[in-house]
Scaffold this motif. Structure first.
Motif, PDB file in Angstrom:
ATOM      1  N   GLN A  58       6.069  -4.675  -4.152  1.00  0.00           N
ATOM      2  CA  GLN A  58       7.285  -3.913  -4.427  1.00  0.00           C
ATOM      3  C   GLN A  58       7.069  -2.442  -4.091  1.00  0.00           C
ATOM      4  O   GLN A  58       5.929  -1.959  -4.069  1.00  0.00           O
ATOM      5  N   ALA A  59       8.152  -1.751  -3.864  1.00  0.00           N
ATOM      6  CA  ALA A  59       8.077  -0.320  -3.595  1.00  0.00           C
ATOM      7  C   ALA A  59       7.347   0.384  -4.733  1.00  0.00           C
ATOM      8  O   ALA A  59       7.597   0.093  -5.907  1.00  0.00           O
ATOM      9  N   GLY A  60       6.453   1.281  -4.370  1.00  0.00           N
ATOM     10  CA  GLY A  60       5.670   1.994  -5.361  1.00  0.00           C
ATOM     11  C   GLY A  60       4.318   1.370  -5.647  1.00  0.00           C
ATOM     12  O   GLY A  60       3.444   2.014  -6.248  1.00  0.00           O
ATOM     13  N   ASP A  61       4.129   0.133  -5.226  1.00  0.00           N
ATOM     14  CA  ASP A  61       2.863  -0.561  -5.452  1.00  0.00           C
ATOM     15  C   ASP A  61       1.784  -0.078  -4.498  1.00  0.00           C
ATOM     16  O   ASP A  61       2.049   0.668  -3.546  1.00  0.00           O
ATOM     17  N   SER A  62       0.573  -0.554  -4.742  1.00  0.00           N
ATOM     18  CA  SER A  62      -0.569  -0.251  -3.887  1.00  0.00           C
ATOM     19  C   SER A  62      -1.122  -1.538  -3.297  1.00  0.00           C
ATOM     20  O   SER A  62      -0.945  -2.629  -3.864  1.00  0.00           O
ATOM     21  N   LEU A  63      -1.815  -1.408  -2.180  1.00  0.00           N
ATOM     22  CA  LEU A  63      -2.409  -2.548  -1.496  1.00  0.00           C
ATOM     23  C   LEU A  63      -3.558  -2.035  -0.656  1.00  0.00           C
ATOM     24  O   LEU A  63      -3.483  -0.927  -0.109  1.00  0.00           O
ATOM     25  N   THR A  64      -4.615  -2.828  -0.569  1.00  0.00           N
ATOM     26  CA  THR A  64      -5.759  -2.447   0.266  1.00  0.00           C
ATOM     27  C   THR A  64      -5.974  -3.487   1.346  1.00  0.00           C
ATOM     28  O   THR A  64      -6.090  -4.687   1.049  1.00  0.00           O
ATOM     29  N   LEU A  65      -6.026  -3.037   2.567  1.00  0.00           N
ATOM     30  CA  LEU A  65      -6.312  -3.901   3.711  1.00  0.00           C
ATOM     31  C   LEU A  65      -7.765  -3.723   4.122  1.00  0.00           C
ATOM     32  O   LEU A  65      -8.319  -2.629   3.997  1.00  0.00           O
ATOM     33  N   SER A  66      -8.339  -4.794   4.624  1.00  0.00           N
ATOM     34  CA  SER A  66      -9.704  -4.730   5.136  1.00  0.00           C
ATOM     35  C   SER A  66      -9.745  -5.289   6.552  1.00  0.00           C
ATOM     36  O   SER A  66      -9.026  -6.236   6.871  1.00  0.00           O
TER      37      SER A  66
END
Length: 118
Positions: free
Chosen positions: A13-21
């Motif tokens: 959702q908007a405002g969330d965080s996510l980490t890509l590797s």
């Protein structure tokens, strides 16, 4: 030759965080310039962040400056992209790329989808 594989995408959702590797195989990433790109439907591919391992030089697109952080882990052969305060406009396929320093990006991963709902 280096092979790249992205992971970590998803629906948030908007405002969330996510980490890509981005994990490298075949060769280590340290001799290369590396970067995260993204491509949204109907839009040109955009350079999101670049990371040159030997110099530590980092650059960000204006659209993500202050929200995204790129980093590298040489022991794990990974290039990471920490994304925070995500917006619907960040929705795209995110691709990892590598290049010999001074040359075009020629090594690409398959991409990972990031979808940000409002």
């Amino acid at each position: 030759q280096v092979q790249l594989a992205e992971s970590g995408g998803g629906l948030v959702q908007a405002g969330d965080s996510l980490t890509l590797s981005c994990t490298a195989s075949g060769r280590p990433l340290s001799p290369y310039s590396t970067a995260w790109f993204r491509q949204a439907p109907g839009k040109e591919r955009e350079l999101v962040a670049s990371f040159t391992w030997m110099s530590g030089r980092i650059r960000y697109a204006d659209s993500v400056e202050g929200r995204f952080t790129v980093s590298g882990d040489s022991a794990k052969r990974t290039l990471n992209l920490q994304m925070s305060t995500l917006k619907p406009d960040d929705t795209a396929v995110y691709l990892c790329a590598a290049a010999r320093i001074g040359y075009d990006y020629i090594y690409w991963g398959q991409g990972t989808q990031v979808t940000v709902s409002s």
